[in-house]
Motif scaffolding. Structure first.
Motif, PDB file in Angstrom:
ATOM      1  N   PHE A 182      49.880  39.567  32.166  1.00 26.69           N
ATOM      2  CA  PHE A 182      48.988  40.682  31.854  1.00 26.69           C
ATOM      3  C   PHE A 182      48.993  40.939  30.352  1.00 26.69           C
ATOM      4  O   PHE A 182      49.939  40.582  29.635  1.00 26.69           O
ATOM      5  CB  PHE A 182      49.411  41.960  32.602  1.00 26.69           C
ATOM      6  CG  PHE A 182      50.625  42.656  32.026  1.00 26.69           C
ATOM      7  CD1 PHE A 182      50.485  43.633  31.036  1.00 26.69           C
ATOM      8  CD2 PHE A 182      51.916  42.339  32.460  1.00 26.69           C
ATOM      9  CE1 PHE A 182      51.601  44.273  30.503  1.00 26.69           C
ATOM     10  CE2 PHE A 182      53.029  42.970  31.935  1.00 26.69           C
ATOM     11  CZ  PHE A 182      52.876  43.940  30.942  1.00 26.69           C
ATOM     12  N   TYR A 233      48.165  44.424  28.053  1.00 25.39           N
ATOM     13  CA  TYR A 233      47.780  45.836  28.004  1.00 25.39           C
ATOM     14  C   TYR A 233      47.438  46.157  26.557  1.00 25.39           C
ATOM     15  O   TYR A 233      48.097  45.688  25.620  1.00 25.39           O
ATOM     16  CB  TYR A 233      48.919  46.738  28.477  1.00 25.39           C
ATOM     17  CG  TYR A 233      48.713  48.197  28.109  1.00 25.39           C
ATOM     18  CD1 TYR A 233      47.951  49.038  28.915  1.00 25.39           C
ATOM     19  CD2 TYR A 233      49.248  48.716  26.934  1.00 25.39           C
ATOM     20  CE1 TYR A 233      47.734  50.363  28.574  1.00 25.39           C
ATOM     21  CE2 TYR A 233      49.045  50.042  26.576  1.00 25.39           C
ATOM     22  CZ  TYR A 233      48.284  50.853  27.399  1.00 25.39           C
ATOM     23  OH  TYR A 233      48.068  52.166  27.035  1.00 25.39           O
ATOM     24  N   HIS A 264      44.324  43.653  31.279  1.00 26.38           N
ATOM     25  CA  HIS A 264      43.798  42.364  31.747  1.00 26.38           C
ATOM     26  C   HIS A 264      44.953  41.721  32.517  1.00 26.38           C
ATOM     27  O   HIS A 264      46.019  41.476  31.937  1.00 26.38           O
ATOM     28  CB  HIS A 264      43.420  41.532  30.512  1.00 26.38           C
ATOM     29  CG  HIS A 264      42.442  40.434  30.770  1.00 26.38           C
ATOM     30  ND1 HIS A 264      41.089  40.646  30.900  1.00 26.38           N
ATOM     31  CD2 HIS A 264      42.629  39.095  30.910  1.00 26.38           C
ATOM     32  CE1 HIS A 264      40.477  39.494  31.096  1.00 26.38           C
ATOM     33  NE2 HIS A 264      41.385  38.536  31.113  1.00 26.38           N
ATOM     34  N   ASN A 296      41.855  39.933  36.336  1.00 26.37           N
ATOM     35  CA  ASN A 296      41.092  41.147  36.590  1.00 26.37           C
ATOM     36  C   ASN A 296      41.160  42.018  35.339  1.00 26.37           C
ATOM     37  O   ASN A 296      41.997  41.802  34.458  1.00 26.37           O
ATOM     38  CB  ASN A 296      41.676  41.910  37.781  1.00 26.37           C
ATOM     39  CG  ASN A 296      41.783  41.045  39.012  1.00 26.37           C
ATOM     40  OD1 ASN A 296      40.814  40.762  39.689  1.00 26.37           O
ATOM     41  ND2 ASN A 296      43.004  40.572  39.310  1.00 26.37           N
ATOM     42  N   GLU A 297      40.297  43.020  35.287  1.00 25.17           N
ATOM     43  CA  GLU A 297      40.300  43.885  34.105  1.00 25.17           C
ATOM     44  C   GLU A 297      39.900  45.312  34.494  1.00 25.17           C
ATOM     45  O   GLU A 297      38.978  45.512  35.289  1.00 25.17           O
ATOM     46  CB  GLU A 297      39.327  43.341  33.056  1.00 25.17           C
ATOM     47  CG  GLU A 297      39.465  43.999  31.691  1.00 25.17           C
ATOM     48  CD  GLU A 297      38.673  43.240  30.630  1.00 25.17           C
ATOM     49  OE1 GLU A 297      39.266  42.337  29.984  1.00 25.17           O
ATOM     50  OE2 GLU A 297      37.473  43.538  30.462  1.00 25.17           O
ATOM     51  N   ILE A 298      40.622  46.261  33.932  1.00 23.46           N
ATOM     52  CA  ILE A 298      40.274  47.683  34.064  1.00 23.46           C
ATOM     53  C   ILE A 298      40.201  48.250  32.650  1.00 23.46           C
ATOM     54  O   ILE A 298      41.150  48.120  31.880  1.00 23.46           O
ATOM     55  CB  ILE A 298      41.317  48.468  34.883  1.00 23.46           C
ATOM     56  CG1 ILE A 298      41.569  47.813  36.238  1.00 23.46           C
ATOM     57  CG2 ILE A 298      40.852  49.918  35.074  1.00 23.46           C
ATOM     58  CD1 ILE A 298      42.736  48.421  37.009  1.00 23.46           C
ATOM     59  N   LEU A 345      48.286  53.391  34.225  1.00 23.23           N
ATOM     60  CA  LEU A 345      47.286  52.332  34.375  1.00 23.23           C
ATOM     61  C   LEU A 345      47.942  51.006  34.756  1.00 23.23           C
ATOM     62  O   LEU A 345      47.463  50.309  35.668  1.00 23.23           O
ATOM     63  CB  LEU A 345      46.498  52.172  33.071  1.00 23.23           C
ATOM     64  CG  LEU A 345      45.465  51.038  33.053  1.00 23.23           C
ATOM     65  CD1 LEU A 345      44.418  51.245  34.145  1.00 23.23           C
ATOM     66  CD2 LEU A 345      44.795  50.933  31.685  1.00 23.23           C
ATOM     67  N   ALA A 375      47.402  49.169  38.295  1.00 25.08           N
ATOM     68  CA  ALA A 375      46.812  47.835  38.370  1.00 25.08           C
ATOM     69  C   ALA A 375      47.582  46.939  39.333  1.00 25.08           C
ATOM     70  O   ALA A 375      46.994  46.141  40.075  1.00 25.08           O
ATOM     71  CB  ALA A 375      46.770  47.218  36.974  1.00 25.08           C
ATOM     72  N   ASN A 400      45.874  48.442  43.321  1.00 28.46           N
ATOM     73  CA  ASN A 400      44.650  47.671  43.131  1.00 28.46           C
ATOM     74  C   ASN A 400      43.821  47.532  44.399  1.00 28.46           C
ATOM     75  O   ASN A 400      42.619  47.267  44.340  1.00 28.46           O
ATOM     76  CB  ASN A 400      44.965  46.290  42.564  1.00 28.46           C
ATOM     77  CG  ASN A 400      45.945  45.523  43.436  1.00 28.46           C
ATOM     78  OD1 ASN A 400      45.604  44.978  44.478  1.00 28.46           O
ATOM     79  ND2 ASN A 400      47.217  45.501  42.996  1.00 28.46           N
ATOM     80  N   PRO A 430      40.960  51.387  44.641  1.00 30.10           N
ATOM     81  CA  PRO A 430      40.610  51.893  43.310  1.00 30.10           C
ATOM     82  C   PRO A 430      40.507  53.415  43.226  1.00 30.10           C
ATOM     83  O   PRO A 430      40.768  53.984  42.163  1.00 30.10           O
ATOM     84  CB  PRO A 430      39.266  51.226  43.030  1.00 30.10           C
ATOM     85  CG  PRO A 430      39.302  49.965  43.829  1.00 30.10           C
ATOM     86  CD  PRO A 430      40.025  50.338  45.087  1.00 30.10           C
ATOM     87  N   LEU A 441      43.891  54.550  42.663  1.00 24.81           N
ATOM     88  CA  LEU A 441      44.265  54.139  41.311  1.00 24.81           C
ATOM     89  C   LEU A 441      43.739  55.137  40.287  1.00 24.81           C
ATOM     90  O   LEU A 441      44.463  55.578  39.389  1.00 24.81           O
ATOM     91  CB  LEU A 441      43.721  52.739  41.029  1.00 24.81           C
ATOM     92  CG  LEU A 441      44.250  52.013  39.791  1.00 24.81           C
ATOM     93  CD1 LEU A 441      44.075  50.502  39.949  1.00 24.81           C
ATOM     94  CD2 LEU A 441      43.554  52.459  38.515  1.00 24.81           C
ATOM     95  N   PHE A 481      35.790  48.463  36.488  1.00 26.94           N
ATOM     96  CA  PHE A 481      36.647  47.467  37.118  1.00 26.94           C
ATOM     97  C   PHE A 481      35.886  46.139  37.176  1.00 26.94           C
ATOM     98  O   PHE A 481      34.699  46.118  37.494  1.00 26.94           O
ATOM     99  CB  PHE A 481      36.995  47.876  38.555  1.00 26.94           C
ATOM    100  CG  PHE A 481      37.845  49.109  38.676  1.00 26.94           C
ATOM    101  CD1 PHE A 481      39.199  49.001  38.973  1.00 26.94           C
ATOM    102  CD2 PHE A 481      37.301  50.381  38.523  1.00 26.94           C
ATOM    103  CE1 PHE A 481      39.994  50.143  39.100  1.00 26.94           C
ATOM    104  CE2 PHE A 481      38.085  51.524  38.643  1.00 26.94           C
ATOM    105  CZ  PHE A 481      39.435  51.402  38.934  1.00 26.94           C
TER     106      PHE A 481
END
Length: 477
Positions: free
Chosen positions: A113, A115, A137, A147-149, A174, A178, A182, A185, A188, A208
């Motif tokens: 990941f 951040y 990510h 994945n990405e938030i 966050l 994640a 996940n 959502p 989350l 998302f």
């Protein structure tokens, strides 16, 4: 465990930031980098202090100097640093470094990941409270695509140190969300405020993306932000992508139409088209710097006390099919909406509405929550650069036209109304179709559900076909 407030609800048994960070650290497969610009290394600090971080933190950095930041991530076209574009460059640059520098055969089970955050905290004059972009990510399986938030926040606190601490807790929430929320959502999003008070930050955009979120409609995620009290307004465009209001509305002219749009009808489009003509006729309005917004209030989304998400998406799909920007707000009173717009622009603002709506605006009962009553409310409404474009309605009693000249107002407010009318703040739409004014959206909605003949002719071109093709509003062949 801890206690937290979410809106007006007291929530117990919330995991502390330390507990969340420790759980991440003790998961031997989670491994990544932290890149934080603008408010210290507040997020990664929690992971260092929790213990066991050597198996989690590949790198922690803070490229504060602009030249160093540009050398690492490149120069933005607009030369700005606190932007979504900058954040995404940070996230993707760092994840590429992990992938290129670590041997997958040596770490077959690692979920990588990155951040990142890029923020501006409150200035010394305390006039600008600050804002920022935060994102992660990440993988949920070693051989899966990332994945990405990504979210945007606005600080509410008036102390830089407190803002930094809040940012750190948000970052922990966050990252934890994640990896451990996940699959839901909504949970989350709610967990982002764990150990954070609702009056400390505002989250006004979240998106998302990635293989684990292919089922997520980001418009529904926007709706959650407003429902949870995390923000008062969200926006999305005709492709369903969530937009940042501050970015979209900054120094723009704004023309807004409020309605339920259940469904959008010919009278709605008459109001839109004719008000836009009048708005653009104003010499001060630059068409190229104008945003037209179809606004739906949270209360207008509620049917029988609850929000039906399918019904919300049906309305959104129709407006998006017309190429419109949609805004969902928690502003029941118009003056609150114009105050919100005033945070981002000093340019011309226009409200397009029917005569029934302006009668509500000049109804004393509309301002029962204000000490200054109607004088305060209407004063706030017109204190900004506002004009109202008024579409007439048909009087059900005698079938006469009601416009700005014969509104049914209490005698106590007639002089106040006359002042704004003679000041050319209220402008009649004179090009209207009486036959369209007889269309009532609730009747159309009922006809759609029962497949009664004739409802198609009450809707703008192409809308009936969209309803039938997608089966919106309960339509069945």
């Amino acid at each position: 465990m801890a206690v937290s407030h979410k809106g007006d609800i007291l929530v117990e048994n919330i995991l502390t930031s330390k507990t969340k960070a420790l759980k991440i650290n003790l998961n031997k497969n989670i491994y990544g980098t932290f890149s934080e610009i603008g408010a210290g290394q507040e997020t990664v600090r929690h992971f260092f202090r929790a213990g066991g971080s050597s198996g989690t933190i590949a790198k922690a950095m803070s490229a504060y100097d602009k030249d160093f930041s540009d050398a690492i991530y490149g120069i933005e076209d607009d030369k700005r640093y606190v932007t979504e574009s900058r954040l995404k460059k940070m996230l993707r640059h760092e994840i590429q470094l992990i992938e290129s520098r670590l041997n997958r055969h040596k770490h077959p089970d690692k979920m990588y990941f990155s951040y990142a955050n890029t923020v501006a905290t409150i200035d010394f004059a305390k006039q600008f409270k600050g804002h920022g972009w935060v994102g992660i990510h990440f993988q949920l399986s070693p051989h899966e695509q990332h994945n990405e938030i990504v979210l945007h926040l606005r600080f509410k606190q008036t102390d830089a140190t407190l803002q930094q601490e809040t940012l750190g807790r948000l970052g922990v929430n966050l990252i934890y969300g994640a990896f451990y929320h996940n699959d839901n959502p909504k949970d989350l999003i709610s967990s982002l405020y764990d150990n954070i008070e609702i009056d400390e930050i505002e989250i006004d955009m979240i998106n998302f993306s990635g293989p684990r979120f292919t089922y997520v409609d980001n418009r529904l995620m926007s709706l959650q932000l407003v429902k949870n009290g995390m923000t008062n307004a969200v926006m999305f465009n005709d492709s369903g992508k969530n937009l940042l209001p501050a970015q979209e509305l900054y120094k723009k002219n704004i023309l807004a139409l409020r309605g339920r749009f259940r469904p959008v009808t010919k009278v709605n489009m008459d109001l839109y088209e004719e008000s836009q003509k009048l708005f653009f006729a104003d010499k001060r309005v630059d068409q190229n710097r104008t945003r037209t917004i179809f606004e739906i209030t949270l209360s207008n989304l509620k049917n029988e006390g609850e929000i039906n998400e399918r019904d919300f998406l049906d309305r959104a799909d129709l407006l998006c099919s017309l190429g419109q920007i949609v805004m969902i707000t928690n502003f029941q009173e118009y003056y609150k909406l114009v105050e919100y717009f005033g945070e981002f622009t000093n340019e011309q603002i226009g409200f397009a509405m029917g005569a029934d709506s302006i009668m509500n605006i000049f109804d004393i009962k509309y301002y029962h929550n204000l000490k200054g009553s109607i004088l305060e409310g209407v004063g706030k409404l017109f204190s900004h650069n506002l004009k109202i474009y008024l579409h007439p309605i048909l009087d059900d009693a005698d079938n006469t036209i009601i416009d700005s000249n014969n509104l049914k107002l209490n005698h106590r407010v007639k002089e106040l109304y006359a002042y704004f009318k003679t000041s050319h703040k209220i402008i009649d739409i004179t090009n209207y179709r009486i036959e369209h004014m007889k269309i009532q959206a609730p009747d159309v909605f009922k006809k759609i559900r029962t497949n009664e003949k004739g409802w198609e002719a009450m809707l703008p071109e192409g809308i009936a076909e969209t309803i039938k093709f997608k089966g919106l509003f309960g339509y069945k062949k």
